[in-house]
Each structure stands twice: as structure tokens, then as C-alpha cells.
Design an enzyme around this catalytic site. Sequence first.
Site, PDB file in Angstrom:
ATOM      1  N   GLY A 202       0.779  -1.241   0.000  1.00 24.26           N
ATOM      2  CA  GLY A 202       0.000   0.000   0.000  1.00 24.26           C
ATOM      3  C   GLY A 202       0.801   1.275   0.000  1.00 24.26           C
ATOM      4  O   GLY A 202       0.227   2.361   0.138  1.00 24.26           O
ATOM      5  N   THR A 203       2.133   1.192  -0.157  1.00 19.91           N
ATOM      6  CA  THR A 203       2.947   2.413  -0.114  1.00 19.91           C
ATOM      7  C   THR A 203       3.037   3.113  -1.462  1.00 19.91           C
ATOM      8  O   THR A 203       3.601   4.199  -1.540  1.00 19.91           O
ATOM      9  CB  THR A 203       4.358   2.094   0.384  1.00 19.91           C
ATOM     10  OG1 THR A 203       4.896   0.994  -0.367  1.00 19.91           O
ATOM     11  CG2 THR A 203       4.337   1.710   1.853  1.00 19.91           C
ATOM     12  N   GLY A 204       2.529   2.491  -2.534  1.00 18.49           N
ATOM     13  CA  GLY A 204       2.486   3.168  -3.827  1.00 18.49           C
ATOM     14  C   GLY A 204       3.538   2.714  -4.811  1.00 18.49           C
ATOM     15  O   GLY A 204       3.958   3.501  -5.658  1.00 18.49           O
ATOM     16  N   LYS A 205       3.975   1.465  -4.740  1.00 23.50           N
ATOM     17  CA  LYS A 205       5.020   0.981  -5.649  1.00 23.50           C
ATOM     18  C   LYS A 205       4.505   0.914  -7.090  1.00 23.50           C
ATOM     19  O   LYS A 205       5.174   1.366  -8.021  1.00 23.50           O
ATOM     20  CB  LYS A 205       5.498  -0.398  -5.188  1.00 23.50           C
ATOM     21  CG  LYS A 205       6.113  -0.403  -3.792  1.00 23.50           C
ATOM     22  CD  LYS A 205       6.640  -1.752  -3.395  1.00 23.50           C
ATOM     23  CE  LYS A 205       5.551  -2.768  -3.182  1.00 23.50           C
ATOM     24  NZ  LYS A 205       4.688  -2.457  -2.025  1.00 23.50           N
ATOM     25  N   GLU A 422     -11.640  -1.031  30.589  1.00 21.57           N
ATOM     26  CA  GLU A 422     -11.152   0.049  29.733  1.00 21.57           C
ATOM     27  C   GLU A 422     -10.761   1.277  30.549  1.00 21.57           C
ATOM     28  O   GLU A 422      -9.826   2.005  30.185  1.00 21.57           O
ATOM     29  CB  GLU A 422     -12.217   0.432  28.695  1.00 21.57           C
ATOM     30  CG  GLU A 422     -12.628  -0.704  27.761  1.00 21.57           C
ATOM     31  CD  GLU A 422     -11.450  -1.310  27.035  1.00 21.57           C
ATOM     32  OE1 GLU A 422     -10.465  -0.586  26.762  1.00 21.57           O
ATOM     33  OE2 GLU A 422     -11.487  -2.522  26.750  1.00 21.57           O
ATOM     34  N   HIS A 425      -7.168   0.820  31.662  1.00 21.60           N
ATOM     35  CA  HIS A 425      -6.208   1.186  30.618  1.00 21.60           C
ATOM     36  C   HIS A 425      -6.069   2.707  30.515  1.00 21.60           C
ATOM     37  O   HIS A 425      -4.954   3.239  30.400  1.00 21.60           O
ATOM     38  CB  HIS A 425      -6.676   0.635  29.264  1.00 21.60           C
ATOM     39  CG  HIS A 425      -6.505  -0.841  29.118  1.00 21.60           C
ATOM     40  ND1 HIS A 425      -5.343  -1.496  29.411  1.00 21.60           N
ATOM     41  CD2 HIS A 425      -7.374  -1.797  28.685  1.00 21.60           C
ATOM     42  CE1 HIS A 425      -5.490  -2.788  29.165  1.00 21.60           C
ATOM     43  NE2 HIS A 425      -6.724  -3.001  28.731  1.00 21.60           N
ATOM     44  N   ASP A 499      -4.124  -8.484  25.981  1.00 26.81           N
ATOM     45  CA  ASP A 499      -3.234  -7.582  26.712  1.00 26.81           C
ATOM     46  C   ASP A 499      -2.035  -8.345  27.278  1.00 26.81           C
ATOM     47  O   ASP A 499      -0.889  -7.888  27.192  1.00 26.81           O
ATOM     48  CB  ASP A 499      -3.999  -6.898  27.853  1.00 26.81           C
ATOM     49  CG  ASP A 499      -5.150  -6.052  27.347  1.00 26.81           C
ATOM     50  OD1 ASP A 499      -5.040  -5.535  26.216  1.00 26.81           O
ATOM     51  OD2 ASP A 499      -6.152  -5.921  28.070  1.00 26.81           O
TER      52      ASP A 499
END
Length: 654
Positions: A202-205, A422, A425, A499
Site C-alpha cells: 500500500g505504499t504506492g510501488k 477500559e 487502561h 493484553d
Amino acid sequence: MEKWMKAGLIWAGIFVAALVVVSLMQGAPKEQGREISYSDFLKRVENGQFSEVKIEDQLLVGTTTEGGLAQTMAPRDPDLIKTLREKNVNIKVTAPAEMSPLLQILISWAPWLVIIGVWIYLMRQMQGGGKSGGGGGPFGFGKARVQMHSESKVKVLFDDVAGVDEAKQELEEVVEFLKDPNKFQKLGGRIPKGVLLVGSPGTGKTLLAKAVAGEAGVPFFSISGSDFVEMFVGVGAARVRDLFETGKKHAPCIIFIDEIDAVGRHRGTGVGGGNDEREQTLNAMLVEMDGFDASEGVIIIAATNRPDVLDPALLRPGRFDRQVVVPLPDIRGREQILQVHMQKVPLGTDVDATVIAKGTPGFSGADLENLVNEAALMAARRNKRLVDMNDFETARDKVMMGAERRSTVMTEDAKRTTAYHEAGHAIAMMYLDGPKDPLHKVTIIPRGRALGVTMSLPGEDKFTYDKRYLENQIAMLYGGRLAEEIFLDGQQTSGASNDIERATDLARRMVTQWGMSSLGPINYGEKETAVFLGRDMGSRSAISEAMAGKVDAEVRAIIDRNFERCKKLLTKYSKEMELLAQGLLEYETLDVSQVEDLLAGRKVVVRKDAPTKRKTVKEPEVVIDAIDGGQVQAKAKVGDKLKSAVKKATKPKN
């Protein structure tokens, strides 16, 4: 050319069919009468019913005295003429129509011409019709399944690629060579034959390769590495040769091979050994890349996210002698990528690409494109005319944490456990000393596979990790389990499994890879690479059993130390814990500003477009004496479902 040939075959078939019809019409008699038997025909002649008889070869057409017509086929009868003369019948003899020699030849060859034409058409269809991108059908295995984009169709330019400035600078040399090769050749320079683009998915190669072709104004051939290998031996090598031959015919051009690791892996690591089809394909590629001259103007660009598995011969100078790293974009690159994709979306006045870029660390170009698309879809679902900042925030939370599962029904106990988990955390994230990621949002609405999520948002990209930061991460991960134990009477649930797994992995990495323990800066870990058959199967552990015990002890010490830190912290801030847990039970989702207001005793401001609060269902426990004297427990929701649960529980077993 293909259209003209196909049209020619069709018109030739029509012409031959027309000739056949004409010839049949020419051989037909002009006058026809009622068909009768030859005996009946002779009987009528004896009775004097015919005034005239026309003879054309073996066809007899008689005209009655009343003007009617009757016809029959006559055998070789020598007495027929004598009988007609005795009865004073007018006799006319007509010669049969003769076809021209050319027409006779065409008619005799017409079936063969049709058969040959159909056979040629079917063969061309099975071979892919001669088009680029062929290879379809049983006779086209040797054709490379390459997609050709002419220079007029490649519309992508470097301006359309953002966030990878260094990679663009390296590829600009390739563009200049394709435009003006003499500039380099007159100084004795040689442009690289192959360029390997290395980067995460997905980096655009692929987009970069298209931009090179678009900037240079040359044809662009695209093929995947998996298209070379088939079940038939020799097909991959034949397709490699066809690919390079096609490139030479259209030079200057760019040949782009996506996911080259599918065909370019290390030789000698497969199951088939030296006769492996994949290795034969790689050998053909090595020979072709070494055989053609760079001055021909054919540039090979390949892309992979696994450069570690490629064969060294493929990476030596003269083949893929230049590697261009296409990294994940930094904050400035993410801002540029967002601005490119936001041009296609009507934006509200409050949208700030810089703020969104800061909140999306680790996102690739494809992730950012998906983020903009998700924001546009959310705005459309809400019947908005513009995409505002709230849509981008919601889309980011969906991409990073998963979609909300508001249809999930939770009991009061499960919801309360999730709220305290939660909150543990979040409190640890807010009050731990030292470097840490700031709190962004906390929710007890199930997202993805989690019943609740506490999300942090780094303010900057991280390339290295400090020991204090890692220990704070471990302490924060144990905040959920500790909150349940401290505030819910020692309760322990399976919700902390992920976790615990992440905290243990971090602690082990600190000891075995990063040298952050009393064991010193020594690597005690194994390589995290894929196992190749025949090469890594016999490898042994890098550490002894005695050292493995010391490693486990160090891991345990790191975990125990930060476990106790978090326990003391939650006990110290017990008041804030209770406030946040109750706030989560009431509001379900709180961002950092709402959490700060809640803990400071200020009124929590809820967004106008916030989703409605989910209903919590109380599930009564129904205990019924069953027929066998035992007990059956049936849980059901209040209402009509309670009756069905009771009925099901009391149903006798077979």
C-alpha cells in the site's frame, strides 16, 4: 488488424454461400407442373391429353390440351419419341443450363474454404487473438499475460504520487534516460537495467512505476509474478522470453513485474530441487535480463515487500542493480497524500489535513485513500453535502479500531466489567510517569473482535523505542486486568488475554533482541524469517537451556515490576477510576477532552450527531426441575423469549 481479418472471414463466408444459392437457382427449371408418375405420363400421351412435351435431359414437362402442366422424370426409354410422334405431340428439346468453369470451381471448393476459415478463426481465438495480454486458451501458454498501456493511456504523473519524495528523485533518472539517453551515454554512463521497488503493501510501488511511464511518455507493460508459473513444465520460461521480446518490439518502454517474489525466490529452497518449474522461470529471467542491452530503452521495474527472499543473482549489478525503498509516509508525507485524495471530495471548512495526518501514524498511502473514502461514505449516509472533520474522525476510528457492533447485546455485568477494564487502561495511560502515548478515546462499544477499546494517539512518528516507554506500555496493558481485580472483588476474565500476550511479547523482545535487561546487549532470539525447506529445517536453537531459563526469569522480572507499578497507580487514583467507569457506563464513548471534563467534575458535552445509546438487556436465570431429576439452567431475555426458553428447558430428552 484483427478486426479487418475477422470481417474479411465473415464476408468471404457470405460470398461463398451466395454463390451456392445462385448456382442452385440456375439449375432449377423455369416451368414446373404437377408431379406425376412416368406410367401415368405415358397413359396420358396414349389418350392424347398432351399437345406439347418439353424434354430437358431426363425431365419431361407436358402441356395438356387445356393448358395445364404435368411433369415427370423419364428413364432411358428409346420408344418415347416414337410414341410422341405417333400421337402428333409437339416435341421441344432444351439443353440443360451449363455453369461457368469458375463457378464450378468455387462451388466445389466452397465447403473447404468455409472449414479452413472457421479453423483459422478458432485457432486465433484459442491463442489469445494475437493481442498483448494474450495467453488464453490451450495453445497460448507461452504467451505472457501482460497488460499493455500505451503512452496515451498512462495518465499518472509524479504530481499524483505524494509522500515518497526520495523515491521519486531516484526514479527521475530513469525518466531522463528514457527521454534523452544520449545525455548519459556520451559520458560513458549506463542506466540501471532494472529497478527494484521495496516497501510495505500500500505504499504506492505500482503507482510509482506508472508515474515513471507517464512522465517519460513511453508504453507501460504490467504483469504479476504469479502469471509466469503454471502447472505445465516450461510455460513460465516461455512467458519470460515472450515478455522481453514484446518489450524490445515496443522500446523504449517500461516492463513492470508486480510481486516478483512469487517467481524470484532463492533457488534450492523449494521442494522440487533443480527441476522446479519456479527455478526454471527464474533462470530464464536471469538470462534475459543479462542478455539485452540497456541502450535498447527497455527498463525493468519490479515491486516486492519481501526483498529478503529474493535470489542474490537477481539483485546483482547488471540486473536489478538499483533498489528504491518506498517507506511508509511520515507526517509530512501523510499530509501530502491526504491533500491529493481530498481533491476528489467536497470538504467542510473545518477539515484540516495536518490534524488528520498527526492522528494516523503508520498509515500507508492505500490506508489514507481508504480513510478519505470511508469519510465520504459516512457523510453520504448522514445525508450531508460536505465531508466535515467529524466524518474523518469517525472514519479513522473505524479503520484503526474496527466498526462499531452496536447490535451486540451485553448484560449489565458484562458491560460493567468492560467499563472498569477500559477505565483501567485509560487511567494508566493518563497518569503513568515518563514517555507514553497520550489517550485519544475510550469506548465500551464492541469494535472488531474487542468488547471495548482504549485508543492512544502518538503525536509523532516513532522510529526507535525508549526503555521507559516500553515499560510504560507493559504497565498500561495490565491496567485492564488489574482494574477488574481491584474494583470488582478479585474478578479475572478472559478479556485480558490479548493484553497479556502483547505485554509478554514486549518484555521478551526487550530481553532477547534489544538488550534491555541485566543479561546485556546480546541477541538471544531466533530470526523471524520464513522457514525454507531444505535450508532451515535442521537449524538449532541459538541459546542453551540454562540461558533460556535466565531469559524467562528476566522476562518475568520486567512483567512483575510493571504489574506492581500499575497496581499502585490504580489504587492511588481509585476515585478517578470510579468516575471514569461510571462515565463509560453512562456515555459509552468518551474522547480525551470528555474524560478530562468528567474527572474535573465539569459537564460532559455530547456531540449532537452521536449515536443513540444501546439498550442493555437483563438476562434472568431460570432454574427448572427436569424430568430426570437433575437441574437445567436456561438463560433468556426478558419478554416473549422467556417462555420459549422455559419450554426448551423442560422438553424431555430422547
